[in-house]
Design a protein around this motif. Structure first.
Motif, PDB file in Angstrom:
ATOM      1  N   TYR A  25      41.677  31.410  38.308  1.00  0.00           N
ATOM      2  CA  TYR A  25      41.565  32.762  38.849  1.00  0.00           C
ATOM      3  C   TYR A  25      41.278  32.749  40.348  1.00  0.00           C
ATOM      4  O   TYR A  25      40.534  33.579  40.869  1.00  0.00           O
ATOM      5  CB  TYR A  25      40.524  33.585  38.079  1.00  0.00           C
ATOM      6  CG  TYR A  25      40.934  33.767  36.640  1.00  0.00           C
ATOM      7  CD1 TYR A  25      41.755  34.812  36.256  1.00  0.00           C
ATOM      8  CD2 TYR A  25      40.527  32.857  35.664  1.00  0.00           C
ATOM      9  CE1 TYR A  25      42.167  34.952  34.942  1.00  0.00           C
ATOM     10  CE2 TYR A  25      40.943  32.994  34.347  1.00  0.00           C
ATOM     11  CZ  TYR A  25      41.755  34.034  33.993  1.00  0.00           C
ATOM     12  OH  TYR A  25      42.169  34.163  32.697  1.00  0.00           O
ATOM     13  N   ASP A  27      43.117  32.765  44.153  1.00  0.00           N
ATOM     14  CA  ASP A  27      44.402  33.059  44.790  1.00  0.00           C
ATOM     15  C   ASP A  27      44.865  31.869  45.632  1.00  0.00           C
ATOM     16  O   ASP A  27      44.062  31.083  46.124  1.00  0.00           O
ATOM     17  CB  ASP A  27      44.324  34.341  45.632  1.00  0.00           C
ATOM     18  CG  ASP A  27      43.623  34.146  46.955  1.00  0.00           C
ATOM     19  OD1 ASP A  27      44.280  33.702  47.914  1.00  0.00           O
ATOM     20  OD2 ASP A  27      42.415  34.448  47.041  1.00  0.00           O
ATOM     21  N   TRP A  34      38.816  35.571  41.801  1.00  0.00           N
ATOM     22  CA  TRP A  34      38.966  36.999  41.529  1.00  0.00           C
ATOM     23  C   TRP A  34      38.769  37.255  40.044  1.00  0.00           C
ATOM     24  O   TRP A  34      38.829  36.351  39.233  1.00  0.00           O
ATOM     25  CB  TRP A  34      40.364  37.463  41.932  1.00  0.00           C
ATOM     26  CG  TRP A  34      40.641  37.324  43.390  1.00  0.00           C
ATOM     27  CD1 TRP A  34      41.080  36.208  44.039  1.00  0.00           C
ATOM     28  CD2 TRP A  34      40.468  38.311  44.387  1.00  0.00           C
ATOM     29  NE1 TRP A  34      41.204  36.443  45.375  1.00  0.00           N
ATOM     30  CE2 TRP A  34      40.836  37.731  45.621  1.00  0.00           C
ATOM     31  CE3 TRP A  34      40.046  39.648  44.364  1.00  0.00           C
ATOM     32  CZ2 TRP A  34      40.795  38.446  46.819  1.00  0.00           C
ATOM     33  CZ3 TRP A  34      40.010  40.352  45.558  1.00  0.00           C
ATOM     34  CH2 TRP A  34      40.383  39.744  46.769  1.00  0.00           C
ATOM     35  N   ASP A  35      38.581  38.530  39.714  1.00  0.00           N
ATOM     36  CA  ASP A  35      38.532  38.925  38.313  1.00  0.00           C
ATOM     37  C   ASP A  35      39.941  38.861  37.738  1.00  0.00           C
ATOM     38  O   ASP A  35      40.932  38.963  38.462  1.00  0.00           O
ATOM     39  CB  ASP A  35      37.983  40.341  38.158  1.00  0.00           C
ATOM     40  CG  ASP A  35      36.490  40.419  38.464  1.00  0.00           C
ATOM     41  OD1 ASP A  35      35.791  39.407  38.275  1.00  0.00           O
ATOM     42  OD2 ASP A  35      36.046  41.502  38.896  1.00  0.00           O
ATOM     43  N   ASP A  38      42.762  41.211  38.898  1.00  0.00           N
ATOM     44  CA  ASP A  38      43.015  41.324  40.332  1.00  0.00           C
ATOM     45  C   ASP A  38      44.128  40.423  40.835  1.00  0.00           C
ATOM     46  O   ASP A  38      44.481  40.492  42.006  1.00  0.00           O
ATOM     47  CB  ASP A  38      41.741  41.004  41.124  1.00  0.00           C
ATOM     48  CG  ASP A  38      40.663  42.051  40.917  1.00  0.00           C
ATOM     49  OD1 ASP A  38      41.004  43.224  40.673  1.00  0.00           O
ATOM     50  OD2 ASP A  38      39.471  41.688  41.004  1.00  0.00           O
ATOM     51  N   THR A  65      46.849  37.988  45.187  1.00  0.00           N
ATOM     52  CA  THR A  65      46.258  39.313  45.005  1.00  0.00           C
ATOM     53  C   THR A  65      47.380  40.338  45.133  1.00  0.00           C
ATOM     54  O   THR A  65      48.474  40.023  45.604  1.00  0.00           O
ATOM     55  CB  THR A  65      45.193  39.597  46.084  1.00  0.00           C
ATOM     56  OG1 THR A  65      45.836  39.639  47.363  1.00  0.00           O
ATOM     57  CG2 THR A  65      44.082  38.547  46.078  1.00  0.00           C
ATOM     58  N   LYS A  66      47.094  41.562  44.751  1.00  0.00           N
ATOM     59  CA  LYS A  66      48.106  42.607  44.866  1.00  0.00           C
ATOM     60  C   LYS A  66      48.528  42.790  46.327  1.00  0.00           C
ATOM     61  O   LYS A  66      49.705  42.963  46.624  1.00  0.00           O
ATOM     62  CB  LYS A  66      47.588  43.908  44.262  1.00  0.00           C
ATOM     63  CG  LYS A  66      47.454  43.810  42.749  1.00  0.00           C
ATOM     64  CD  LYS A  66      46.765  45.001  42.136  1.00  0.00           C
ATOM     65  CE  LYS A  66      46.587  44.746  40.641  1.00  0.00           C
ATOM     66  NZ  LYS A  66      45.613  45.609  40.035  1.00  0.00           N
TER      67      LYS A  66
END
Length: 100
Positions: A25, A27, A34-35, A38, A65-66
């Motif tokens: 998890y 990036d 991150w959770d 995410d 990430t987004k």
């Protein structure tokens, strides 16, 4: 980008979850944890340029990430298919780290 239900497919869900667990998890650009919700399992070489089972190859997947994903997509839209086939993980890291 919900092409033909690919991202709702059971196989993709399993591959995506595998990549998230594999990468802890974290990036691929900043190295931050991150959770679960995410992060996006992203195709380094865009999925549209891959055939069948290549789309599930975990060697071509990393976590973004987004925000990172949106930046990468915007850059992808400016590059040719040939360029996209030839740029790799290291190039993307450099570009996405510098692109705020």
């Amino acid at each position: 980008e919900l092409h033909n239900g690919f991202y709702q497919d059971k196989r993709w869900s399993k591959v995506s979850e595998y990549v998230k667990a594999r990468d802890g998890y974290v990036d691929a650009i900043e190295g931050k944890a991150w959770d679960k919700g995410d992060l996006i399992a992203d195709h380094i070489i865009p999925r549209r340029l891959l055939s069948g089972m290549e789309q599930y190859n975990t060697d071509n997947l990393w976590l973004l990430t987004k925000s990172q994903h949106n930046k990468k997509t915007a850059i992808e839209n400016k590059l040719s298919d040939q360029q996209l086939k030839n740029v790799g993980r290291d190039w993307w890291k450099k570009v996405l780290k510098n692109k705020k």
